[in-house]
Design an enzyme around this catalytic site. Sequence first.
Site, PDB file in Angstrom:
ATOM      1  CG  HIS A  64      -2.025  -1.089   1.008  1.00 39.65           C
ATOM      2  ND1 HIS A  64      -2.321  -2.023   1.981  1.00 39.65           N
ATOM      3  CD2 HIS A  64      -2.823  -1.388  -0.051  1.00 39.65           C
ATOM      4  CE1 HIS A  64      -3.266  -2.849   1.528  1.00 39.65           C
ATOM      5  NE2 HIS A  64      -3.582  -2.473   0.299  1.00 39.65           N
ATOM      6  CD  GLU A 108     -13.461  -4.125  -4.819  1.00 43.56           C
ATOM      7  OE1 GLU A 108     -13.924  -5.186  -5.287  1.00 43.56           O
ATOM      8  OE2 GLU A 108     -12.243  -3.843  -4.837  1.00 43.56           O
ATOM      9  CG  ASP A 157      -5.111  -2.064  -4.833  1.00 44.55           C
ATOM     10  OD1 ASP A 157      -4.602  -3.173  -5.094  1.00 44.55           O
ATOM     11  OD2 ASP A 157      -5.342  -1.679  -3.676  1.00 44.55           O
ATOM     12  N   PRO A 164     -12.817 -10.907 -12.952  1.00 41.88           N
ATOM     13  CG  PRO A 164     -13.525 -10.222 -10.820  1.00 41.88           C
ATOM     14  CD  PRO A 164     -13.153 -11.438 -11.611  1.00 41.88           C
TER      15      PRO A 164
END
Length: 285
Positions: A64, A108, A157, A164
């Site tokens: 991260h 997301e 990310d 997907p």
Amino acid sequence: MHSNLWVEEKFEDFLGIKFKVEKVLFSGKSEFQTVDVVETKGHGKMLLNDGLIMVTERDEFAYHDMISHVPLFVHPDPKNVLVIGGGDGGTAREVIRHQSVKKCTMVEIDVMVVEACKEHIPQTASALNNERIHLIIGDGVQFVKETKEKFDVIIVDSTDPIGPAQPLFGEAFYRDVFNCLTDDGIVVAQGESSWYAMEIQQSLLKVLNNVFPKTYLYSFSNLTYPGGLWSFTFASKQYHPISDFSPERVEKSGLNFDYYNAPLHSAAFALPSFVNKGLSGLIDN
């Protein structure tokens, strides 16, 4: 998934990495994937999507820190940032540590990942309630195609290019990314392993080269992804990740990091010789 409460991630048909599981905290199946959160011995809580390890509490900061602070310290004034994926919340958490960032939009696709991490891995997900984070549950590919908004930095990310996440490695997606970046925008993406997936790196860098004037690769070390040495791609409209980077700015920010620092920022772009050879002609100097 468990044999005597160990979790094992298998890579192709020749490598396995195992972690001792103390207990299963969450197990579910969304419309996109299976989602598991387990408590491990030695690595803390761990998120798995389709049996692949995404995050452990012990080393999540390495990933991260490097996916977010590298582009955010190269761009002179990042105000509007887009994160695609990143359901565990760790990337968005790091983005909003930068005071210049007024808004971090996070798109997301799988709400189950977000909810599971909010409940069981607050270490990464705790910032998701922050007012500067605008969470959208939806398809990032669709989002960049349709948005009228412009972003200074876009962070992809994503998982590996299967299921997907597959379109996130294609040229159509990156043309849309280019179009919704500002004139001096930067995009950074999860860039796989040079040891085990150089052909994916080559195809991703070819795509980026077709779209962006400047493309680079940088690396970081971690405990949980196969091979330990992992990469991010860095593509920009005008900034060079080292010559347009000011180490003083990192000092002045007053931020403390567990992995990232100013000397490491530049060093991360120094690649092993086999990587330079394998990606010859695809990365800028």
